[in-house]
Design a protein around this motif. Structure first.
Motif, PDB file in Angstrom:
ATOM      1  N   SER A 152       0.844  -1.191   0.000  1.00  0.00           N
ATOM      2  CA  SER A 152       0.000   0.000   0.000  1.00  0.00           C
ATOM      3  C   SER A 152       0.878   1.238   0.000  1.00  0.00           C
ATOM      4  O   SER A 152       2.020   1.205   0.448  1.00  0.00           O
ATOM      5  N   GLY A 153       0.307   2.339  -0.462  1.00  0.00           N
ATOM      6  CA  GLY A 153       1.034   3.601  -0.526  1.00  0.00           C
ATOM      7  C   GLY A 153       0.511   4.392  -1.702  1.00  0.00           C
ATOM      8  O   GLY A 153       0.085   3.811  -2.700  1.00  0.00           O
ATOM      9  N   GLU A 154       0.549   5.712  -1.589  1.00  0.00           N
ATOM     10  CA  GLU A 154      -0.053   6.547  -2.631  1.00  0.00           C
ATOM     11  C   GLU A 154       0.694   6.389  -3.965  1.00  0.00           C
ATOM     12  O   GLU A 154       1.778   5.791  -4.015  1.00  0.00           O
ATOM     13  N   LEU A 155       0.126   6.950  -5.021  1.00  0.00           N
ATOM     14  CA  LEU A 155       0.757   6.950  -6.338  1.00  0.00           C
ATOM     15  C   LEU A 155       2.175   7.494  -6.210  1.00  0.00           C
ATOM     16  O   LEU A 155       2.384   8.555  -5.627  1.00  0.00           O
ATOM     17  N   GLY A 156       3.117   6.765  -6.759  1.00  0.00           N
ATOM     18  CA  GLY A 156       4.490   7.254  -6.760  1.00  0.00           C
ATOM     19  C   GLY A 156       5.222   7.099  -5.440  1.00  0.00           C
ATOM     20  O   GLY A 156       6.297   7.673  -5.248  1.00  0.00           O
ATOM     21  N   SER A 157       4.674   6.323  -4.542  1.00  0.00           N
ATOM     22  CA  SER A 157       5.348   6.168  -3.243  1.00  0.00           C
ATOM     23  C   SER A 157       6.560   5.235  -3.345  1.00  0.00           C
ATOM     24  O   SER A 157       7.499   5.350  -2.546  1.00  0.00           O
TER      25      SER A 157
ATOM     26  N   HIS B  61       4.283 -10.419  -9.926  1.00  0.00           N
ATOM     27  CA  HIS B  61       4.088  -9.019  -9.551  1.00  0.00           C
ATOM     28  C   HIS B  61       2.786  -8.542 -10.183  1.00  0.00           C
ATOM     29  O   HIS B  61       2.689  -8.420 -11.396  1.00  0.00           O
ATOM     30  N   LEU B  62       1.805  -8.302  -9.357  1.00  0.00           N
ATOM     31  CA  LEU B  62       0.495  -7.853  -9.826  1.00  0.00           C
ATOM     32  C   LEU B  62       0.301  -6.391  -9.463  1.00  0.00           C
ATOM     33  O   LEU B  62       0.679  -5.960  -8.379  1.00  0.00           O
ATOM     34  N   ASP B  63      -0.299  -5.639 -10.395  1.00  0.00           N
ATOM     35  CA  ASP B  63      -0.651  -4.247 -10.126  1.00  0.00           C
ATOM     36  C   ASP B  63      -2.124  -4.083 -10.479  1.00  0.00           C
ATOM     37  O   ASP B  63      -2.496  -4.068 -11.653  1.00  0.00           O
ATOM     38  N   LEU B  64      -2.950  -3.991  -9.467  1.00  0.00           N
ATOM     39  CA  LEU B  64      -4.400  -4.014  -9.682  1.00  0.00           C
ATOM     40  C   LEU B  64      -5.008  -2.619  -9.780  1.00  0.00           C
ATOM     41  O   LEU B  64      -6.218  -2.455  -9.649  1.00  0.00           O
ATOM     42  N   TYR B  65      -4.148  -1.614 -10.035  1.00  0.00           N
ATOM     43  CA  TYR B  65      -4.631  -0.234 -10.039  1.00  0.00           C
ATOM     44  C   TYR B  65      -5.832  -0.039 -10.961  1.00  0.00           C
ATOM     45  O   TYR B  65      -6.783   0.651 -10.630  1.00  0.00           O
TER      46      TYR B  65
ATOM     47  N   ILE C  89       6.082 -16.647  -5.156  1.00  0.00           N
ATOM     48  CA  ILE C  89       5.931 -15.544  -4.211  1.00  0.00           C
ATOM     49  C   ILE C  89       5.181 -14.453  -4.968  1.00  0.00           C
ATOM     50  O   ILE C  89       5.531 -14.140  -6.112  1.00  0.00           O
ATOM     51  N   ALA C  90       4.154 -13.894  -4.376  1.00  0.00           N
ATOM     52  CA  ALA C  90       3.341 -12.891  -5.080  1.00  0.00           C
ATOM     53  C   ALA C  90       3.417 -11.540  -4.371  1.00  0.00           C
ATOM     54  O   ALA C  90       3.227 -11.455  -3.153  1.00  0.00           O
ATOM     55  N   PHE C  91       3.716 -10.503  -5.152  1.00  0.00           N
ATOM     56  CA  PHE C  91       3.665  -9.127  -4.676  1.00  0.00           C
ATOM     57  C   PHE C  91       2.475  -8.454  -5.349  1.00  0.00           C
ATOM     58  O   PHE C  91       2.313  -8.564  -6.570  1.00  0.00           O
ATOM     59  N   ILE C  92       1.652  -7.755  -4.587  1.00  0.00           N
ATOM     60  CA  ILE C  92       0.440  -7.175  -5.156  1.00  0.00           C
ATOM     61  C   ILE C  92       0.354  -5.693  -4.803  1.00  0.00           C
ATOM     62  O   ILE C  92       0.219  -5.327  -3.629  1.00  0.00           O
ATOM     63  N   GLU C  93       0.413  -4.846  -5.860  1.00  0.00           N
ATOM     64  CA  GLU C  93       0.169  -3.405  -5.688  1.00  0.00           C
ATOM     65  C   GLU C  93      -1.325  -3.141  -5.827  1.00  0.00           C
ATOM     66  O   GLU C  93      -1.995  -3.764  -6.627  1.00  0.00           O
ATOM     67  N   TRP C  94      -1.809  -2.176  -5.094  1.00  0.00           N
ATOM     68  CA  TRP C  94      -3.218  -1.779  -5.143  1.00  0.00           C
ATOM     69  C   TRP C  94      -4.138  -2.970  -4.868  1.00  0.00           C
ATOM     70  O   TRP C  94      -5.162  -3.166  -5.522  1.00  0.00           O
ATOM     71  N   TRP C  95      -3.757  -3.752  -3.869  1.00  0.00           N
ATOM     72  CA  TRP C  95      -4.484  -4.980  -3.561  1.00  0.00           C
ATOM     73  C   TRP C  95      -5.895  -4.703  -3.069  1.00  0.00           C
ATOM     74  O   TRP C  95      -6.768  -5.565  -3.180  1.00  0.00           O
ATOM     75  N   THR C  96      -6.142  -3.477  -2.558  1.00  0.00           N
ATOM     76  CA  THR C  96      -7.487  -3.172  -2.050  1.00  0.00           C
ATOM     77  C   THR C  96      -8.513  -3.098  -3.178  1.00  0.00           C
ATOM     78  O   THR C  96      -9.704  -3.068  -2.915  1.00  0.00           O
TER      79      THR C  96
ATOM     80  N   ALA D  83      -9.000  -5.523  -5.107  1.00  0.00           N
ATOM     81  CA  ALA D  83      -9.562  -6.883  -5.151  1.00  0.00           C
ATOM     82  C   ALA D  83      -9.221  -7.601  -3.848  1.00  0.00           C
ATOM     83  O   ALA D  83      -8.496  -8.594  -3.845  1.00  0.00           O
ATOM     84  N   PRO D  84      -9.753  -7.101  -2.744  1.00  0.00           N
ATOM     85  CA  PRO D  84      -9.353  -7.651  -1.440  1.00  0.00           C
ATOM     86  C   PRO D  84      -9.676  -9.135  -1.290  1.00  0.00           C
ATOM     87  O   PRO D  84      -8.965  -9.850  -0.583  1.00  0.00           O
ATOM     88  N   SER D  85     -10.715  -9.598  -2.000  1.00  0.00           N
ATOM     89  CA  SER D  85     -11.093 -11.001  -1.848  1.00  0.00           C
ATOM     90  C   SER D  85     -10.033 -11.940  -2.421  1.00  0.00           C
ATOM     91  O   SER D  85      -9.989 -13.119  -2.097  1.00  0.00           O
ATOM     92  N   LEU D  86      -9.194 -11.392  -3.294  1.00  0.00           N
ATOM     93  CA  LEU D  86      -8.154 -12.200  -3.928  1.00  0.00           C
ATOM     94  C   LEU D  86      -6.988 -12.461  -2.980  1.00  0.00           C
ATOM     95  O   LEU D  86      -6.244 -13.430  -3.150  1.00  0.00           O
ATOM     96  N   VAL D  87      -6.819 -11.596  -2.010  1.00  0.00           N
ATOM     97  CA  VAL D  87      -5.600 -11.594  -1.195  1.00  0.00           C
ATOM     98  C   VAL D  87      -5.847 -12.374   0.091  1.00  0.00           C
ATOM     99  O   VAL D  87      -6.773 -12.061   0.832  1.00  0.00           O
TER     100      VAL D  87
END
Ligand SMILES: Nc1ncnc2c1ncn2[C@@H]1O[C@H](COP(=O)(O)OP(=O)(O)OP(=O)(O)O)[C@@H](O)[C@H]1O
Ligand SMILES: [Mg+2]
Length: 118
Positions: free
Chosen positions: A11-16, A54-58, A80-87, A89-93
């Motif tokens: 989590s973190g804002e755009l460009g964090s 590496h998933l980016d769900l933005y 190993i999975a890294f997910i940006e903007w996971w919120t 699709a919270p049900s996926l995480v």
């Protein structure tokens, strides 16, 4: 520390610096010369042992579309999975995950928190 099946939700804002963090983690785990095979624009798989997804769900509006695209493969326990903007699709995480939260953006210093919800 990360093992196949582990999920890291960022989590973190755009460009964090979420993508930067993931790329650094991939380099640390796999070495410098990483090639990515983009499965979709929001899903990159780094080959290796174990593979890293590496998933980016933005741009995801509807979590149902992810199921149609077979995204569960990224979370089937072999990588190993890294997910940006996971919120988006919270049900996926899964509940069992690491959460990385980055505060700050642009020229600001970053504060990075890693926690493991119990
Ligand atoms: N820890 C850091 N300290 C300073 N600058 C950083 C840090 N991490 C990333 N940056 C810089 O911040 C910018 C944005 O980084 P990055 O693309 O990783 O952000 P992001 O969180 O993935 O953004 P988005 O939400 O758009 O996907 C880049 O220019 C990057 O070099
Ligand atoms: Mg990003």
């Amino acid at each position: 520390m990360l093992q196949p099946g582990d999920v890291v939700a960022l989590s973190g804002e755009l460009g964090s610096g979420k993508t930067t963090f993931v790329r650094a983690a991939v380099r640390a785990r796999h070495g410098e010369d990483q090639t990515t095979s983009p499965t979709f624009t929001f899903w990159h798989r780094y080959a290796g042992d174990p593979p890293i997804d590496h998933l980016d769900l933005y741009r995801v509006d509807d979590p149902a579309e992810l199921h149609e695209l077979g995204l569960e493969e990224a979370l089937d326990g072999h990588s190993i999975a890294f997910i940006e903007w996971w919120t988006h699709a919270p049900s996926l995480v899964p509940q069992r995950r690491y959460e990385v939260t980055i505060a700050g953006a642009g020229d600001q210093p970053r504060i990075i928190e890693v926690r493991r919800p119990t």
